[in-house]
Design a protein around this motif. Structure first.
Motif, PDB file in Angstrom:
ATOM      1  N   ASN A 197      -9.987 -24.609  16.494  1.00  0.00           N
ATOM      2  CA  ASN A 197      -8.936 -24.457  17.501  1.00  0.00           C
ATOM      3  C   ASN A 197      -7.869 -23.429  17.121  1.00  0.00           C
ATOM      4  N   CYS A 198      -8.205 -22.557  16.200  1.00  0.00           N
ATOM      5  CA  CYS A 198      -7.297 -21.460  15.838  1.00  0.00           C
ATOM      6  C   CYS A 198      -8.133 -20.216  15.588  1.00  0.00           C
ATOM      7  N   LYS A 199      -8.223 -19.354  16.570  1.00  0.00           N
ATOM      8  CA  LYS A 199      -9.085 -18.175  16.483  1.00  0.00           C
ATOM      9  C   LYS A 199      -8.329 -16.901  16.119  1.00  0.00           C
ATOM     10  N   LYS A 200      -7.006 -16.955  16.138  1.00  0.00           N
ATOM     11  CA  LYS A 200      -6.219 -15.731  15.943  1.00  0.00           C
ATOM     12  C   LYS A 200      -6.173 -15.314  14.480  1.00  0.00           C
ATOM     13  N   ARG A 201      -6.237 -13.997  14.278  1.00  0.00           N
ATOM     14  CA  ARG A 201      -6.058 -13.397  12.969  1.00  0.00           C
ATOM     15  C   ARG A 201      -5.114 -12.206  13.133  1.00  0.00           C
ATOM     16  N   ALA A 202      -4.352 -11.920  12.122  1.00  0.00           N
ATOM     17  CA  ALA A 202      -3.445 -10.782  12.145  1.00  0.00           C
ATOM     18  C   ALA A 202      -3.466 -10.108  10.779  1.00  0.00           C
ATOM     19  N   PHE A 231       1.407 -30.463  12.185  1.00  0.00           N
ATOM     20  CA  PHE A 231       1.431 -29.016  12.081  1.00  0.00           C
ATOM     21  C   PHE A 231       0.362 -28.412  12.978  1.00  0.00           C
ATOM     22  N   LYS A 232       0.718 -27.317  13.591  1.00  0.00           N
ATOM     23  CA  LYS A 232      -0.215 -26.612  14.448  1.00  0.00           C
ATOM     24  C   LYS A 232      -0.503 -25.246  13.841  1.00  0.00           C
ATOM     25  N   SER A 233      -1.769 -24.910  13.678  1.00  0.00           N
ATOM     26  CA  SER A 233      -2.154 -23.618  13.121  1.00  0.00           C
ATOM     27  C   SER A 233      -1.873 -22.516  14.134  1.00  0.00           C
ATOM     28  N   ILE A 234      -1.257 -21.442  13.659  1.00  0.00           N
ATOM     29  CA  ILE A 234      -0.957 -20.302  14.527  1.00  0.00           C
ATOM     30  C   ILE A 234      -1.998 -19.208  14.365  1.00  0.00           C
ATOM     31  N   MET A 235      -2.199 -18.765  13.122  1.00  0.00           N
ATOM     32  CA  MET A 235      -3.148 -17.681  12.855  1.00  0.00           C
ATOM     33  C   MET A 235      -3.368 -17.564  11.360  1.00  0.00           C
ATOM     34  N   VAL A 236      -4.366 -16.777  10.991  1.00  0.00           N
ATOM     35  CA  VAL A 236      -4.585 -16.405   9.596  1.00  0.00           C
ATOM     36  C   VAL A 236      -4.031 -14.998   9.418  1.00  0.00           C
ATOM     37  N   LEU A 237      -3.180 -14.813   8.424  1.00  0.00           N
ATOM     38  CA  LEU A 237      -2.548 -13.518   8.175  1.00  0.00           C
ATOM     39  C   LEU A 237      -3.195 -12.851   6.969  1.00  0.00           C
ATOM     40  N   CYS A 238      -3.555 -11.575   7.135  1.00  0.00           N
ATOM     41  CA  CYS A 238      -4.291 -10.839   6.106  1.00  0.00           C
ATOM     42  C   CYS A 238      -3.497  -9.596   5.683  1.00  0.00           C
ATOM     43  N   PRO A 239      -2.916  -9.576   4.492  1.00  0.00           N
ATOM     44  CA  PRO A 239      -2.162  -8.410   4.028  1.00  0.00           C
ATOM     45  C   PRO A 239      -3.051  -7.424   3.260  1.00  0.00           C
ATOM     46  N   PHE A 240      -2.874  -6.131   3.518  1.00  0.00           N
ATOM     47  CA  PHE A 240      -3.627  -5.081   2.836  1.00  0.00           C
ATOM     48  C   PHE A 240      -2.660  -4.081   2.212  1.00  0.00           C
ATOM     49  N   VAL A 241      -3.080  -3.503   1.080  1.00  0.00           N
ATOM     50  CA  VAL A 241      -2.241  -2.578   0.325  1.00  0.00           C
ATOM     51  C   VAL A 241      -2.806  -1.169   0.427  1.00  0.00           C
ATOM     52  N   TYR A 242      -1.905  -0.189   0.641  1.00  0.00           N
ATOM     53  CA  TYR A 242      -2.297   1.219   0.740  1.00  0.00           C
ATOM     54  C   TYR A 242      -1.372   2.063  -0.128  1.00  0.00           C
ATOM     55  N   LEU A 243      -1.903   3.167  -0.640  1.00  0.00           N
ATOM     56  CA  LEU A 243      -1.117   4.115  -1.432  1.00  0.00           C
ATOM     57  C   LEU A 243      -1.147   5.486  -0.764  1.00  0.00           C
TER      58      LEU A 243
END
Length: 425
Positions: A37-42, A171-183
């Motif tokens: 029931n939580c399909k969002k990703r960011a 608690f209600k899940s909103i989304m999974v957050l994915c951080p990426f690093v760039y140079l």
């Protein structure tokens, strides 16, 4: 500005950054799967550049730092072999989000990024697209080196309802957050083109200033603002009066360079990062501070663990009860931190949150013997802590009502006794 825990020489500092980037590349963090029931990703982008001093002596050789023709290690080694890099200061790009009605992160400092769209082939593609749409910075250019990812986290609503609601402990899940690093490997950052509807301004901030003790401060958040829209203004005002504000750790940003959107009334000429005007203060806190601390944890652990403290309340009675109710929880999390020392080296390619101890993929945790501090970890690690905070609010308000009732009863009893004495005379 005081910088006690920062490496002494710039050369040593940059060597640590180089080692960190190689570590991130060789040890990708595991993928967090979406719960039911939580399909969002960011995805968000943590973008690093080196600002040369002086700029006139900096050069860029695309043949030695070409992402298209050279390996990651070659690009990184050749970049750090530049003399101007050895004497340059690393900086991170932050955005200040535009004021938007209904946006839970309106006006806050953040990393560029946003929700993943169906056309994005993966989470990294979402970070590239969203960064370009918000800032005009193209991360697929030959001079931009994709490094790796930071620990992903499941975002949940911690204060979906006001106190007194039983459902407020869910608690209600909103989304999974994915951080990426760039140079960014060029010394001259391309001009930025901001999306005014989403971004108020962008700011380059020295990595060292993020760790400086003088930059540490607090952010006060009104919990009534986190309430459901169905609650009346009177109820929200009552909660604001009785519960006070939530207190979060924060870092005040002092940008070396800022760019403002076309709709912003603030310009580079009149912007003063040291102004006492609260509207001009740039505070890094909450989720974004957690992501940045994840990165800094492997750069300067001793300094990073001071960036974050457990959230609490401004009213002393609620703060004390929160401390008492969460004491064992905080101690347990610190014991778990002794087991999970290096989550970035996890070899698993993906896993689900369900059925697993949250400490299994904790980002990084470190604390003193009293358990008053803890390194930033995935937001879900605070779920039980927030449960206890809500119980503390309800308990404190109950105690207040009991004390007030007792005082009123005592006054009434005393007044009645005096009246009876007068009548007897």
């Amino acid at each position: 500005m005081e910088e006690q825990s920062i490496p002494q020489s710039q050369e040593t500092s940059n060597a640590a950054i180089k080692a960190l980037l190689k570590r991130l590349k060789s040890n990708p963090c595991p993928r967090v799967l979406n719960p039911p029931n939580c399909k969002k990703r960011a995805s968000v982008s943590l973008i690093i550049r080196f600002k040369p001093q002086p700029k006139e002596k900096a050069t860029y050789d695309p043949s030695r730092c070409s992402v298209a023709t050279r390996s990651f290690d070659d690009c990184l080694d050749n970049f750090f072999d530049n003399e101007w890099v050895c004497h340059s200061s690393p900086e991170v790009l932050f955005i200040k989000r535009a004021a938007r009605l209904g946006d839970r992160w309106s006006n806050q400092v953040a990393l560029p990024g946003g929700k993943r769209d169906p056309e994005d082939i993966d989470d990294r593609a979402a970070s590239v697209r969203e960064t370009f749409e918000e800032t005009g910075l193209e991360l697929q250019q030959d001079h931009c080196l994709p490094v790796g990812n930071l620990p992903e986290r499941l975002l949940t609503t911690a204060w979906g309802k006001l106190p007194f609601h039983r459902a407020s402990l869910t608690f209600k899940s909103i989304m999974v957050l994915c951080p990426f690093v760039y140079l960014l490997m060029r010394y001259d950052t391309p001009p930025l083109d901001l999306q005014p509807a989403e971004v108020h301004s962008v700011h380059w901030v020295s990595l060292h200033s993020l760790l400086a003790p003088a930059s540490r401060t607090c952010e006060y958040a009104d919990i009534s603002d986190r309430a459901q829209s169905g609650n009346s203004a009177v109820v929200k005002r009552l909660v604001r009066l009785t519960s006070g504000q939530m207190v979060f750790s924060a870092v005040e940003l002092h940008p070396s360079e800022s760019t403002f959107s076309s709709l912003s009334k603030t310009s580079n000429d009149n912007y003063n990062p040291h102004s006492r005007d609260e509207r001009q203060r740039l505070l890094l806190w909450g989720l974004t501070l957690g992501i940045v601390a994840d990165f800094l944890q492997f750069y300067s652990p001793d300094a990073t663990k001071q960036l974050w403290r457990w959230p609490t309340f401004s009213h002393w009675d609620i703060r004390f009860i929160v401390w008492a109710l969460t004491r064992s929880y905080r101690a347990r999390k610190i014991r778990e931190a002794d087991v999970v020392k290096n989550p970035i080296a996890n070899d698993a390619s993906s896993f689900s949150l369900h059925g697993m101890d949250p400490a299994t993929y904790a980002t990084s945790m470190a604390g003193d013997k009293l358990g008053s501090r803890i390194g930033i970890a995935g937001g879900h690690l605070l779920d039980e802590y927030f449960d206890n905070m809500k119980r503390a609010v309800n308990l404190a308000l109950g105690i207040r009502v009991g004390v007030l009732s007792s005082v009123l009863a005592l006054i009434a009893y005393t007044s009645l006794k005096r009246r009876q004495q007068r009548c007897a005379l």
